[in-house]
Design a protein around this motif. Sequence first.
Motif, PDB file in Angstrom:
ATOM      1  N   THR A  85       0.710  -1.189   0.131  1.00 48.32           N
ATOM      2  CA  THR A  85       0.266   0.203   0.068  1.00 48.32           C
ATOM      3  C   THR A  85       0.832   1.258  -0.251  1.00 48.32           C
ATOM      4  O   THR A  85       2.217   0.913   0.624  1.00 48.32           O
ATOM      5  N   LEU A  86       0.333   2.742  -0.572  1.00 51.85           N
ATOM      6  CA  LEU A  86       0.675   3.917  -0.522  1.00 51.85           C
ATOM      7  C   LEU A  86       0.571   4.818   0.432  1.00 51.85           C
ATOM      8  O   LEU A  86      -0.591   4.549   0.685  1.00 51.85           O
ATOM      9  N   THR A  87       1.116   5.687   0.732  1.00 50.67           N
ATOM     10  CA  THR A  87       0.924   6.717   1.300  1.00 50.67           C
ATOM     11  C   THR A  87       1.136   7.503   0.964  1.00 50.67           C
ATOM     12  O   THR A  87       2.858   8.216   1.441  1.00 50.67           O
ATOM     13  N   PRO A  88       1.228   9.011   0.957  1.00 51.93           N
ATOM     14  CA  PRO A  88       2.362  10.301   0.363  1.00 51.93           C
ATOM     15  C   PRO A  88       3.075  11.139   1.705  1.00 51.93           C
ATOM     16  O   PRO A  88       2.175  11.203   2.661  1.00 51.93           O
ATOM     17  N   ALA A  89       3.843  11.541   1.418  1.00 49.47           N
ATOM     18  CA  ALA A  89       4.813  12.117   2.207  1.00 49.47           C
ATOM     19  C   ALA A  89       3.876  13.212   2.738  1.00 49.47           C
ATOM     20  O   ALA A  89       3.593  14.083   1.302  1.00 49.47           O
ATOM     21  N   THR A  90       4.093  13.919   3.587  1.00 47.97           N
ATOM     22  CA  THR A  90       2.604  15.902   4.045  1.00 47.97           C
ATOM     23  C   THR A  90       4.100  16.582   4.415  1.00 47.97           C
ATOM     24  O   THR A  90       3.670  17.719   5.157  1.00 47.97           O
ATOM     25  N   PHE A  91       5.500  16.268   4.330  1.00 52.72           N
ATOM     26  CA  PHE A  91       6.404  17.840   4.865  1.00 52.72           C
ATOM     27  C   PHE A  91       5.669  19.282   4.137  1.00 52.72           C
ATOM     28  O   PHE A  91       5.565  19.061   2.740  1.00 52.72           O
ATOM     29  N   ARG A  92       6.195  20.173   4.931  1.00 52.51           N
ATOM     30  CA  ARG A  92       6.352  21.521   4.470  1.00 52.51           C
ATOM     31  C   ARG A  92       6.260  21.662   2.278  1.00 52.51           C
ATOM     32  O   ARG A  92       7.476  20.839   2.077  1.00 52.51           O
ATOM     33  N   GLY A  93       5.596  21.762   2.075  1.00 50.50           N
ATOM     34  CA  GLY A  93       5.906  22.183   0.309  1.00 50.50           C
ATOM     35  C   GLY A  93       5.329  20.237  -0.204  1.00 50.50           C
ATOM     36  O   GLY A  93       5.287  20.689  -1.569  1.00 50.50           O
ATOM     37  N   VAL A  95       2.266  18.855   0.381  1.00 51.73           N
ATOM     38  CA  VAL A  95       1.281  18.698   0.374  1.00 51.73           C
ATOM     39  C   VAL A  95      -0.466  18.412  -0.568  1.00 51.73           C
ATOM     40  O   VAL A  95      -1.144  17.871  -0.800  1.00 51.73           O
ATOM     41  N   GLU A  96       0.127  19.700  -1.495  1.00 52.40           N
ATOM     42  CA  GLU A  96      -0.038  19.225  -2.607  1.00 52.40           C
ATOM     43  C   GLU A  96      -0.362  18.630  -3.216  1.00 52.40           C
ATOM     44  O   GLU A  96      -1.744  17.750  -3.356  1.00 52.40           O
ATOM     45  N   HIS A  97       1.137  17.742  -3.506  1.00 54.04           N
ATOM     46  CA  HIS A  97       0.138  16.659  -4.322  1.00 54.04           C
ATOM     47  C   HIS A  97       0.128  14.982  -3.789  1.00 54.04           C
ATOM     48  O   HIS A  97      -0.489  14.098  -4.044  1.00 54.04           O
ATOM     49  N   ALA A  98       0.297  15.285  -2.145  1.00 58.17           N
ATOM     50  CA  ALA A  98      -0.478  14.794  -1.304  1.00 58.17           C
ATOM     51  C   ALA A  98      -2.139  14.821  -1.694  1.00 58.17           C
ATOM     52  O   ALA A  98      -2.722  13.555  -1.665  1.00 58.17           O
ATOM     53  N   LYS A  99      -2.726  15.687  -1.242  1.00 60.39           N
ATOM     54  CA  LYS A  99      -4.099  16.466  -1.887  1.00 60.39           C
ATOM     55  C   LYS A  99      -4.458  14.957  -3.209  1.00 60.39           C
ATOM     56  O   LYS A  99      -5.392  15.002  -3.517  1.00 60.39           O
ATOM     57  N   VAL A 100      -3.287  15.734  -4.660  1.00 59.48           N
ATOM     58  CA  VAL A 100      -3.474  14.766  -5.740  1.00 59.48           C
ATOM     59  C   VAL A 100      -4.224  13.423  -5.539  1.00 59.48           C
ATOM     60  O   VAL A 100      -4.882  12.546  -6.225  1.00 59.48           O
ATOM     61  N   PHE A 101      -3.016  12.363  -4.543  1.00 56.25           N
ATOM     62  CA  PHE A 101      -3.207  11.241  -4.073  1.00 56.25           C
ATOM     63  C   PHE A 101      -4.487  10.886  -3.961  1.00 56.25           C
ATOM     64  O   PHE A 101      -5.127  10.144  -4.190  1.00 56.25           O
ATOM     65  N   TYR A 102      -4.840  11.571  -2.739  1.00 56.78           N
ATOM     66  CA  TYR A 102      -5.969  11.317  -1.809  1.00 56.78           C
ATOM     67  C   TYR A 102      -7.491  11.624  -2.676  1.00 56.78           C
ATOM     68  O   TYR A 102      -8.044  10.688  -2.919  1.00 56.78           O
ATOM     69  N   PHE A 157     -18.517  19.210  11.166  1.00 55.38           N
ATOM     70  CA  PHE A 157     -19.023  20.650  12.322  1.00 55.38           C
ATOM     71  C   PHE A 157     -16.928  21.394  12.188  1.00 55.38           C
ATOM     72  O   PHE A 157     -16.608  22.153  12.728  1.00 55.38           O
ATOM     73  N   ARG A 158     -15.971  20.548  11.757  1.00 55.11           N
ATOM     74  CA  ARG A 158     -14.696  20.919  11.438  1.00 55.11           C
ATOM     75  C   ARG A 158     -14.083  21.784  10.024  1.00 55.11           C
ATOM     76  O   ARG A 158     -13.270  22.071  10.616  1.00 55.11           O
ATOM     77  N   LYS A 159     -15.061  21.724   9.787  1.00 54.44           N
ATOM     78  CA  LYS A 159     -15.201  22.385   8.531  1.00 54.44           C
ATOM     79  C   LYS A 159     -14.131  22.298   7.819  1.00 54.44           C
ATOM     80  O   LYS A 159     -13.074  23.454   6.897  1.00 54.44           O
ATOM     81  N   VAL A 160     -13.919  20.625   7.339  1.00 52.23           N
ATOM     82  CA  VAL A 160     -12.832  20.251   7.157  1.00 52.23           C
ATOM     83  C   VAL A 160     -13.209  19.203   5.425  1.00 52.23           C
ATOM     84  O   VAL A 160     -14.271  19.271   5.855  1.00 52.23           O
ATOM     85  N   SER A 161     -12.278  18.968   3.961  1.00 52.62           N
ATOM     86  CA  SER A 161     -13.069  18.492   3.495  1.00 52.62           C
ATOM     87  C   SER A 161     -13.099  16.888   3.913  1.00 52.62           C
ATOM     88  O   SER A 161     -11.511  16.870   4.240  1.00 52.62           O
ATOM     89  N   GLN A 162     -12.829  15.849   2.584  1.00 56.42           N
ATOM     90  CA  GLN A 162     -12.749  14.980   1.863  1.00 56.42           C
ATOM     91  C   GLN A 162     -11.181  14.907   2.577  1.00 56.42           C
ATOM     92  O   GLN A 162     -10.645  13.749   2.687  1.00 56.42           O
ATOM     93  N   ILE A 163     -10.356  15.546   0.880  1.00 55.12           N
ATOM     94  CA  ILE A 163      -9.350  15.107   1.222  1.00 55.12           C
ATOM     95  C   ILE A 163      -7.953  16.315   2.809  1.00 55.12           C
ATOM     96  O   ILE A 163      -7.026  15.334   2.919  1.00 55.12           O
ATOM     97  N   ASP A 164      -8.391  17.405   3.261  1.00 52.73           N
ATOM     98  CA  ASP A 164      -8.183  17.394   4.290  1.00 52.73           C
ATOM     99  C   ASP A 164      -7.851  16.030   4.877  1.00 52.73           C
ATOM    100  O   ASP A 164      -6.648  16.175   5.846  1.00 52.73           O
ATOM    101  N   GLN A 165      -9.127  15.639   5.850  1.00 48.40           N
ATOM    102  CA  GLN A 165      -9.254  14.417   6.108  1.00 48.40           C
ATOM    103  C   GLN A 165      -8.435  13.241   5.982  1.00 48.40           C
ATOM    104  O   GLN A 165      -7.243  13.068   7.415  1.00 48.40           O
ATOM    105  N   ALA A 166      -8.414  13.491   5.136  1.00 49.48           N
ATOM    106  CA  ALA A 166      -7.149  12.170   4.281  1.00 49.48           C
ATOM    107  C   ALA A 166      -5.886  12.373   4.667  1.00 49.48           C
ATOM    108  O   ALA A 166      -4.887  11.815   5.263  1.00 49.48           O
ATOM    109  N   VAL A 167      -5.683  13.639   4.008  1.00 50.30           N
ATOM    110  CA  VAL A 167      -3.709  14.402   4.212  1.00 50.30           C
ATOM    111  C   VAL A 167      -3.780  14.687   5.976  1.00 50.30           C
ATOM    112  O   VAL A 167      -2.423  14.470   6.518  1.00 50.30           O
ATOM    113  N   GLU A 168      -4.434  15.155   6.880  1.00 51.97           N
ATOM    114  CA  GLU A 168      -3.887  15.063   8.142  1.00 51.97           C
ATOM    115  C   GLU A 168      -4.043  13.273   8.732  1.00 51.97           C
ATOM    116  O   GLU A 168      -3.245  13.559   9.321  1.00 51.97           O
TER     117      GLU A 168
END
Length: 221
Positions: A85-93, A95-102, A157-168
């Motif tokens: 399985t895969l998980t994108p790294a979410t270091f500074r700079g 995150v945009e590519h991590a969002k594309v993955f999710y 309630f948290r005002k976050v998107s599906q993508i934001d949750q996955a990246v978190e």
Amino acid sequence: MIKMISKMFAIISVSLLVLSAQSFAADLWQEGTHYKALPFPIKTEDPTKLEVLEIFWYGCHHCYDFNNDHLISWEASLPEDVNFTLTPATFRGWVEHAKVFYAAKILGVQKEMHQEIFDTIQSNQKKYSTVESLKPLFIARGIESDRFDQLFETGGFRKVSQIDQAVEQASKLVNSVKISGVPALIVNGKYKVGVGEAGSLANMLKVTNFLLEKERKAMAK
């Protein structure tokens, strides 16, 4: 009688070779030198199987080489008891590519688009550095623009998107295993393997195979 002795000798010789190879692997790949044990094991997707998790970044040329030159053929040869399985790294700079993955994963096209996304980003990282710049790849796959955009709409309630949750969630995982770079492999939620420790991209998979066999034996007990 001579034939029987010869046959027995051959069997013993093969057995000794197998034991010797196993002993050599155990001596060759040492914990703390070629791989590290995680301070705390992490949960795997399927507890009935062994797992190899790759943490990567689409903008990393080492990850790209690892994928193209090693991972594709290695994954194709994996036995049924191993889940890759895969998980994108979410270091500074990154995150945009991590969002594309999710986005691809949630839309059910991650496996089909993984290589295409990799190829596109590696062809021009400055041009393809944002979600919006990579959106046309999804449109070309027949994904409706509105459906793609909905993944990034905030709500609840948290005002976050599906993508934001996955990246978190990915960030929590990446932080928990304390990797210093990518590509990195997490074996069965217990060990981490990096190119610095293993010595090369090819060796990363040799160490991983060794750890998989180690875990397979432990599960059989």
